[in-house]
Design an enzyme around this catalytic site. Structure first.
Site, PDB file in Angstrom:
ATOM      1  N   LEU A 112       0.864  -1.170   0.000  1.00 51.47           N
ATOM      2  CA  LEU A 112       0.000   0.000   0.000  1.00 51.47           C
ATOM      3  C   LEU A 112       0.906   1.226   0.000  1.00 51.47           C
ATOM      4  O   LEU A 112       1.974   1.212   0.626  1.00 51.47           O
ATOM      5  CB  LEU A 112      -0.895   0.044   1.250  1.00 51.47           C
ATOM      6  CG  LEU A 112      -1.956  -1.043   1.420  1.00 51.47           C
ATOM      7  CD1 LEU A 112      -2.687  -0.827   2.742  1.00 51.47           C
ATOM      8  CD2 LEU A 112      -2.927  -1.053   0.264  1.00 51.47           C
ATOM      9  N   ASP A 113       0.476   2.299  -0.666  1.00 50.87           N
ATOM     10  CA  ASP A 113       1.232   3.556  -0.600  1.00 50.87           C
ATOM     11  C   ASP A 113       1.352   3.995   0.855  1.00 50.87           C
ATOM     12  O   ASP A 113       0.475   3.708   1.675  1.00 50.87           O
ATOM     13  CB  ASP A 113       0.514   4.664  -1.378  1.00 50.87           C
ATOM     14  CG  ASP A 113       0.383   4.362  -2.858  1.00 50.87           C
ATOM     15  OD1 ASP A 113       1.088   3.463  -3.346  1.00 50.87           O
ATOM     16  OD2 ASP A 113      -0.450   5.023  -3.512  1.00 50.87           O
ATOM     17  N   ALA A 114       2.404   4.747   1.148  1.00 47.81           N
ATOM     18  CA  ALA A 114       2.591   5.239   2.511  1.00 47.81           C
ATOM     19  C   ALA A 114       1.395   6.067   2.977  1.00 47.81           C
ATOM     20  O   ALA A 114       0.995   6.010   4.143  1.00 47.81           O
ATOM     21  CB  ALA A 114       3.874   6.056   2.604  1.00 47.81           C
TER      22      ALA A 114
END
Length: 306
Positions: free
Chosen positions: A137-139
Site C-alpha cells: 500500500l502507498d505510505a
C-alpha cells in the site's frame, strides 16, 4: 564512484539519454537521471542532458554514485493494528504515514520494520528489506495488508496476487460525481513522462483495470467502493485522476488543495477496506475487513454535512 567508458550500441541510436542509459547500464531511471543531473554522462566530449539523444557508435564517459541500498530498521509503530496472526500470515491494518517496506529516500516507519520490532518472524523470501511482503500500500494509504510468515505462504500469496485471485476492496472519497456512477476504468499505467515520482495513464504502460461503484454522493464529492483487478503502483489514484475525479486530498494527482485543507486532509482519502484470499495453510477462503481511521471518518462526516 563507479565509471564506465563504452560505445553506444546501434540498437539505442536516437533514444533519450535517460531511458537509453538505464537500459545500457541496468540502472533505475531515477539513478540515471541523478547521474545526468550531476553531469556524469559525456557523449563524444559533450555533457548529456536527460532529453538529449544517444548516437550509435558514439563514445560515452559515464560516472555515477553507487545506489544506496535500503536498510531495514526495526521501529515500533504503536498504531499498527494486528488483525490476524497465525503460523503462515499476519494481517495488519496499516496507518497512513507508514510505508510497506524500506526504500531509497524513505526515512519513515515501515510495516516490515514494525513487525520486526514487535518480534514477528516473517518469510525470508524476497529482497532483504522486503522479506515477507507480497503486496504493498502507498505510505499515504491506510488499510489492510497481508505479510507472509512462512515460505509456503509467500509462494502461494505471490501466485494468488499474480493470478488475480485476491479480493482487494478499497473505499475512496473523490472530487465530483463520476459519470456513469458505476463503471470500469481500463487504461495502462506507467511512469509519468515528466514527473519522476508520479505515474500516469500512458500507452506504453502496464495493463490496469479498476472497477468502481458510487456508494454515496454529496455536494462536494462522492464515496466510491473500488475493486482492483490489477495492482499497479498508485493505480486507484492515477485512474481516478485520469477520470477527472481525483481522491480528495491527493494534491499530487490534481486534487484541490483548498478542499483538502477545509476537510483537514493531509493525504489522499483512500482506505483498503477488505482483503480476501485462499489461506495458504488451510486452503479455506478468508476475508478481513477494516474501518475508516479517524482522519478519513472526520473528513467524510464534514463532506456529508456540507
Amino acid at each position: 564512484m563507479e565509471s564506465r567508458f563504452l560505445q553506444v550500441p546501434p540498437g539505442l541510436d536516437g533514444t533519450r539519454a535517460d531511458s537509453g542509459l538505464a537500459k545500457l547500464l541496468g540502472l533505475s531511471r531515477t539513478a540515471v537521471v541523478t547521474m545526468l543531473d550531476d553531469g556524469g554522462a559525456v557523449q563524444d566530449g559533450t555533457v548529456l542532458g536527460k532529453s538529449d539523444r544517444l548516437r550509435a557508435d558514439a563514445w560515452l564517459d559515464l560516472s555515477w554514485r553507487p545506489r544506496e541500498e535500503p536498510r531495514l530498521v526495526a521501529t515500533p509503530v504503536p498504531d499498527l493494528g494486528i488483525v490476524h496472526d497465525d503460523d503462515d500470515i499476519v494481517v495488519v491494518d496499516k496507518p497512513a504515514g507508514v510505508a510497506a517496506h524500506p526504500s531509497v529516500g524513505w526515512q519513515g516507519p515501515t510495516v516490515v520494520g514494525a513487525l520486526a520490532a514487535a518480534g514477528f518472524q516473517v518469510a525470508t523470501s524476497g529482497a532483504a528489506e522486503r522479506q515477507g511482503v507480497v503486496h504493498r500500500l502507498d505510505a499515504g494509504t491506510s488499510g489492510l495488508m497481508v505479510v507472509a510468515k512462512s515460505e509456503r505462504a509467500y509462494s502461494a500469496l505471490k501466485a494468488a496476487f499474480h493470478d488475480r485471485e485476491v479480493e482487494k476492496i478499497y473505499h475512496a472519497a473523490v472530487q465530483g460525481h463520476p459519470d456513469p456512477l458505476t463503471g470500469t476504468i481500463d487504461a495502462p499505467i506507467g511512469r509519468h513522462p515528466s514527473h519522476e515520482w508520479r505515474f500516469a495513464v500512458v500507452s506504453s504502460g502496464k495493463h490496469a483495470i479498476t472497477h468502481y461503484e458510487t456508494l454515496e454522493a454529496y455536494r462536494g464529492g462522492s464515496l466510491l467502493e473500488i475493486e482492483l483487478e490489477t495492482g499497479r503502483t498508485h493505480q486507484i489514484r492515477v485512474h481516478m485522476a485520469a477520470h477527472r475525479h481525483p481522491c480528495l486530498g491527493d494534491t499530487m494527482y490534481g486534487a484541490d488543495p483548498t478542499v483538502a485543507a477545509r476537510l483537514g486532509l493531509s493525504r489522499q482519502w483512500l482506505h483498503a477496506m477488505r482483503l480476501g484470499f485462499r489461506h495458504p495453510g488451510t486452503g479455506e477462503r478468508v476475508v478481513f475487513e477494516s474501518t475508516y481511521p479517524a482522519d478519513l471518518a472526520a473528513a467524510l462526516e464534514q463532506l456529508r454535512q456540507e
